[in-house]
Design an enzyme around this catalytic site. Structure first.
Site: not given
Lengths: 100, 486
Positions: B79, B178, B154
């Site tokens: 990420k 997330s 996310s």
């Protein structure tokens, strides 16, 4: 405890977090903030008399170490990401001066 | 055999028996990214050269038989909020669009030491603020199961990349669901470890008291393998646990018979999509057949999880994001600035998207004089109650099972106009983070051809039980093996 968050309040908090904001944006956020805060007011239903606030997750111990000098990033390396620098310093316009 | 579809365990076997090389595996993955990611758009940066260099080093390690770990030579992505030295790390924000960290996060270092191969950085909601990946300042990521739908957020880029076989594993970050929520939307297995189990050093902070880095992979066994390599104490993060990291994979095959599975009744209420509900009920029956005892439990403060989570997030994020000020790194808008405050105002106005602006302003509001007691302090008190809910439940059962989201993946654009509506999609995943407990998301079936996710929630530091219970399910079901047509 329902309250509307008017555009002046929005502009005030925007300045607190150093965020430039247009009149149009202030109006848009004002409506959105009121509905969000209104939803959050449901916390008032919860009786928290004598409930301590959470202040840590799990590791409640202080972690201490000796304050030793160790090699770190060089000044040159550090300044690689700085948008503006001079003689090894980050350069910005006037910091102290007339009040806004 | 398609190289991009291998699990970590399968790839490791082929690498160490010299049936394939890491360079072959990595090149196959990069080729697939360049071919398929045009549709999915899960990567912000693809690190072709670095990956092939790391792959060559891994092949050397394997040839010499030196320091070969289960991750040596395995392609992974990360990420884009986790710092990588020399590789752009953007948090999918305009303000960090060209930011190249001068140092690695501890997780990046640990993975490099283990010999894993970084193929790229994945898209996310800006600074982790969002539930659909639509708050990326760059582009939308598409759900590989239906390109008109969101991947969740996310860590949406990470989940979509995993689902589309664009990495053998990926590293996400879970502040309030997330990892788990997008894992559920994309048919991926992922874990949010106990807060403090994995170092946050070099993670660009969203909520310092919630943020938990965790892996996503094809199954629980692979997640366990990765967590073994990234968890542990770090002198650079004083909130990390000193206790040694267990060998999760060694105990993963232990039978679950006789263990107590708690079903929190507050997570099974009106509003859940029928197909999600029936998938979860079927999963409960599967566990019953595996010999687990099923108990209904209550987490009475569940509905307050969402306001507690968001209020504390706003407050901490407004403070954490203060460093994005246009003076030391990142975007700097100084045209016509008469003083330094002007740079802050202009840079942050141009550099942040609407959701980030909303949250830092609401944070300042919740912390400001006159509202501090009503919002921030109140939320911290209810947080104590949320934590006690879990403690009470875990005095009766070993582990909890709940959905990751009341629905399957929604359509792109469906919730973007109403921020509160978007927040509500996190309702089942946010309570764990203020409590700090670990939770693992895994595929539980399909509803109208879209994946349904469920999560197992465990006691503090009891990731081993999460892996064991998830693995038991994945031995008797094949949902996690289903792949989208791309």
């Amino acid at each position: 405890m329902t309250q509307t968050i008017d555009t002046n309040t929005v502009k005030h908090v925007a300045f607190l977090v150093r965020l430039g904001i247009s009149e149009e944006e202030a109006q848009k956020f004002s409506g959105q903030f009121s509905s969000i805060i209104d939803y959050f007011n449901m916390l008032n239903e919860v009786d928290t008399e004598n409930i301590p606030p959470a202040s840590d997750i799990a590791n409640a111990e202080n972690v201490l170490r000796e304050d030793e000098v160790k090699p770190s990033m060089s000044r040159e390396e550090f300044l690689k990401n700085a948008p503006n620098s001079e003689r090894g310093y980050v350069k910005v316009p006037t910091v102290l001066g007339e009040e806004q | 055999m398609q190289l991009h579809n291998l699990t970590i365990r399968e790839a490791h076997e082929l690498l160490t028996t010299r049936k394939i090389s890491s360079v072959e595996l990595t090149q196959a993955m990069l080729n697939r990214i360049h071919e398929v990611d045009k549709k999915v758009k899960s990567y912000v940066t693809v690190t072709d050269e670095l990956a092939l260099e790391q792959a060559r080093n891994a092949d050397e390690r394997i040839a010499k038989g030196e320091n070969v770990t289960p991750l040596t030579g395995i392609p992974f992505s990360m990420k884009d909020c986790i710092s990588t030295r020399g590789v752009r790390t953007t948090c999918s924000s305009k303000i960090l669009e060209n930011y190249i960290p001068q140092y690695n996060s501890t997780v990046t270092n640990k993975l490099a030491d283990s010999g894993a191969v970084l193929v790229g950085k994945t898209n996310m909601d800006e600074f982790g603020m969002g539930s659909s990946c639509e708050n990326s300042a760059f582009f939308n990521t598409h759900n590989p199961w239906d390109l008109d739908r969101v991947p969740g957020g996310s860590s949406g880029g990470s989940a979509a990349a995993m689902s589309a076989s664009l990495a053998t594993f990926t590293i996400g970050e879970d502040t309030g669901g997330s990892v788990r929520m997008p894992a559920g939307f994309c048919n991926v297995t992922g874990i949010k470890p106990t807060y403090g189990r994995v170092s946050r050093y070099g993670l660009i902070a969203l909520v310092s008291s919630f943020d938990s880095i965790g892996p996503m992979a094809r199954n629980a066994y692979d997640c366990a393998t990765v967590l073994e390599h990234i968890a542990g104490h770090d002198p650079h993060d004083s909130t990390t646990y000193q206790s040694p990291v267990p060998n999760y994979t060694a105990n993963i095959n232990k039978p679950v018979k006789g263990m107590k599975l708690g079903i929190p009744k507050e997570y099974f209420v009106a509003g859940m999509e029928a197909g999600v509900e029936s998938a979860l009920q079927e999963a409960i029956r599967t566990y019953e057949k595996l010999g687990m005892e099923i108990h209904e439990v209550s987490l009475p403060h569940t509905k307050y999880g969402l306001p507690v989570y968001y209020l504390l997030l706003f407050a901490e994020a407004s403070s954490n994001l203060a460093r994005m000020d246009g003076t030391r790194f990142g975007l700097s808008v100084s045209d016509g600035a008469k003083d330094v405050i002007d740079i802050y105002l202009k840079t942050r106005h141009e550099g942040f998207g609407d959701e980030v602006k909303r949250r830092i302003m609401l944070g300042a509001y919740a912390l400001s004089a006159g509202y501090y007691d009503a919002y921030y302090l109140k939320a911290q008190k209810v947080r104590t109650l949320l934590r006690r809910d879990f403690e009470t439940a875990f005095s009766k059962v070993d582990i909890l099972l709940a959905p990751t989201c009341p629905t399957t993946a929604f359509k792109l654009g469906e919730k973007t106009s109403d921020p509160l509506e978007m927040y509500l999609s996190d309702i089942y995943v946010v309570a764990t983070n203020p409590a700090g407990v670990p939770a693992l998301a895994l595929p539980a079936g399909f509803s109208d051809n879209m994946p349904v996710g469920m999560q197992l929630i465990g006691k503090h530091l009891d990731e081993a039980t999460l892996f064991q219970v998830a693995h038991a399910y994945q031995q008797v079901t094949d949902w996690h093996k289903r792949q989208p047509n791309l």
